[in-house]
Design a protein around this motif. Structure first.
Motif, short mmCIF file in Angstrom:
data_model
loop_
_atom_site.label_atom_id
_atom_site.label_comp_id
_atom_site.label_asym_id
_atom_site.label_seq_id
_atom_site.Cartn_x
_atom_site.Cartn_y
_atom_site.Cartn_z
N SER A 439 0.83 -1.21 0.00
CA SER A 439 0.00 0.00 0.00
C SER A 439 0.86 1.26 0.00
CB SER A 439 -1.00 -0.01 1.17
OG SER A 439 -0.35 -0.33 2.36
N LEU A 440 1.99 1.20 0.70
CA LEU A 440 2.89 2.37 0.70
C LEU A 440 3.46 2.61 -0.71
CD1 LEU A 440 5.38 3.15 3.50
CD2 LEU A 440 6.08 3.43 1.13
N ALA A 441 3.91 1.52 -1.33
CA ALA A 441 4.46 1.66 -2.68
C ALA A 441 3.38 2.12 -3.66
CB ALA A 441 5.07 0.34 -3.15
N SER A 442 2.14 1.69 -3.43
CA SER A 442 1.04 2.14 -4.28
C SER A 442 0.81 3.62 -4.14
CB SER A 442 -0.26 1.41 -3.91
OG SER A 442 -0.24 0.13 -4.44
N GLY A 443 0.97 4.10 -2.90
CA GLY A 443 0.81 5.54 -2.66
C GLY A 443 1.76 6.34 -3.54
#
Ligand SMILES: [Zn+2]
Length: 529
Positions: A439-443
């Protein structure tokens, strides 16, 4: 929401942006003459109140002398003669020096323009710009000065006998600002009270600050025309040069470009130089293990999908490892996402009926058919050379029959009946992995503002611009070997997971990966070797 936010009565405001321009006059005087000059303002308040006493508007007069230009403007409209008296007393108490008047006179559309008594607006020179900067920095960096400025309304109403507060605040204010022991507490009470009073005014009359905000727009807009953005690195250059006068470049020409060390591509880090070869070796051994072990070719989809996903991950990683600029979260987030997604796919599919591998391929074939149809919508004149070949390739990849159109296009989000990657992660026991890495990398990939702010923006250090963010001209330094190594580790774990899910013959795997075991037992060579 936090419990505080959930009350619905808390409102975060930006007083620098909305209110400081309205308080520019006292802010300028305090910067020019020091904090002591606040006493001249209270004397001026008293003199103006006495001079206007005959009007019987004690409340209006007291509230109008809080330092706001817009309130002075209202006062002059309501009480004839007020403007002359305000200027006369301000001049008497030394609150309208040449410099202060010149600065105020450099803004168009200033409320209460009669304060400067000059008909024509004159653009600011360097001296005026520096005065404005000092006024803004003065209240920004000195919480006591901010409180003095915000206490003007209290002092005015105290002198008029219209101030109301609780006993504790009154006790603090009695000894303010002289008593050093209670000054800090009083500063806090004053600033808090000022904000609460402002909020109360805005609730009583939602349009109360319309003029102040209109003026704030003009103020910041004018500043953007009279001085340019300044980057931190420029102030560093200035310091090293040593001979440049402070503020000299505030309105010089802008030269925004990438240059210096910041603009050079990241060189290949010595301790990361082996990562690309290592990844190629791991991928080669993966393929070797599969090819030297017996395979279940009857259920070919399973091995095709798993080996295909692992190979795709490895190829992406190998490409990224040629470019150290990408070894950073800003530019390498897609690699993190891809590695995490592949891991979730592999583990989730391993828990399903083996027909899932066929479903995975069919879903993709359906998408290829869809893309062929969409491509075919492009008008003839827009098609470049090779366009038809591309459509033909999509047709081939849709694995449809020339005559019998049996290929179903599943337009749901994923191959698993539209099941989300998050749900797959939950079912495969990888939810924390998903939350913490994916989810962080998606952000980053979806340009969530925190990511844009930290990676692509920097503060403009020209305080006349009100502390806005501007695009950074420094490139992220990549070459993060720890990050790149973690990708390779993650890829190795995919390789092993793939072989284990496929139940590949252990002897074949051991033979193909013997070099890894051997390398692990070796003493690592010194970095200089
Ligand atoms: Zn700026």
């Amino acid at each position: 929401m936090s419990p505080l936010a959930a009350t619905g009565v808390l409102r975060m405001e930006d007083w620098l942006k909305d209110d400081l321009p309205d308080l520019l006059w006292p802010a300028l005087v305090l910067a020019e003459q020091g904090n002591e000059s606040i006493r001249q303002f209270t004397r001026w308040q008293k003199a103006v109140q006495d001079g206007l006493a005959d009007h019987g508007e004690t409340g209006l007069v007291a509230e109008s002398l809080d330092g706001r230009l817009t309130h002075l403007s209202v006062l002059s409209e309501r009480l004839p003669g007020a403007a002359d008296l305000v200027v006369a007393e301000a001049t008497r108490y030394g609150l309208l020096s040449q410099n202060v008047r010149r600065v105020l006179n450099s803004y168009p559309y200033m409320p209460a323009p009669w304060l400067t008594r000059q008909a024509e607006v004159r653009p600011p020179g360097l001296a005026e710009l520096e005065s404005i900067r000092d006024a803004l920095i003065g209240v920004l960096e000195d919480g006591h000065r901010e409180a003095l400025l915000k206490c003007l309304r209290a002092w005015s109403t105290v002198q008029a006998g219209t101030f109301r507060s609780d006993a504790k605040t009154i006790d603090l204010l009695k000894r303010y600002p002289g008593d050093e022991d209670t000054r800090s507490a009083a500063d806090t009470a004053v600033r808090a009270g000022w904000g609460a009073h402002r909020g109360a005014l805005a609730i009583r009359d939602p349009n109360h600050f319309d003029e102040a905000i209109k003026w704030a727009r003009v103020f910041w807009g004018a500043n953007s025309m009279t001085s340019r953005c300044i980057r931190q690195r420029e102030t560093k250059d200035e310091n090293t040069a040593g001979d440049t006068q402070d503020g000299n470049d505030m309105n010089s020409n802008c030269a925004a470009d990438f240059d210096g060390d910041d603009a050079a591509p990241t060189p290949l880090p010595v301790d990361g130089a082996h990562l690309r070869q290592l990844t190629m070796d791991l991928l080669s051994s993966f393929v070797e293990a599969l090819e030297t072990a017996p395979a279940r070719l009857y259920e070919k989809e399973r091995q095709e999908v798993i080996s295909g996903l692992v190979a795709r991950a490895g190829r992406d990683l190998i490409a990224v490892l040629t470019a150290p600029d990408l070894w950073s979260m800003e530019h390498g987030a897609h690699i993190v996402r891809m590695l995490v997604e592949t891991k979730i796919y592999l583990h989730w599919m391993a828990q399903q009926d083996p027909s899932i591998y066929r479903d995975f391929q069919e879903y993709g074939a359906g998408k290829a058919k869809l893309y062929a149809r969409i491509s075919d919508e492009v008008p003839e004149e827009a098609r470049k050379a090779g366009f038809q070949e591309a459509i033909d390739e999509f047709e081939r990849l849709s694995h449809n029959h020339d005559v019998f159109d049996h290929r179903v296009v599943d337009t749901r989000d994923t191959f698993a009946d539209g099941k989300s990657i998050r749900t797959m992660a939950t079912e495969a026991g990888l939810l924390d992995f998903y939350r913490q890495a994916y989810s962080l990398a998606s952000g980053v990939a979806h340009s969530e503002w925190w990511s844009v702010e930290t990676h692509a923006m920097e503060p403009c250090v020209n305080v006349l611009h009100g502390l806005h963010l501007i695009p950074s001209l420094s490139l992220s330094y990549g070459g993060n070997v720890t990050l790149a190594s973690s990708w390779v580790d993650q890829f190795y774990s995919l390789v092993r997971a793939g072989l284990s899910i496929l139940d590949t013959d252990e002897a074949a795997v051991a033979a193909a990966f013997a070099w890894v075991e051997a390398a692990a037992n070796d003493v690592p060579p010194p970095a200089s070797a």
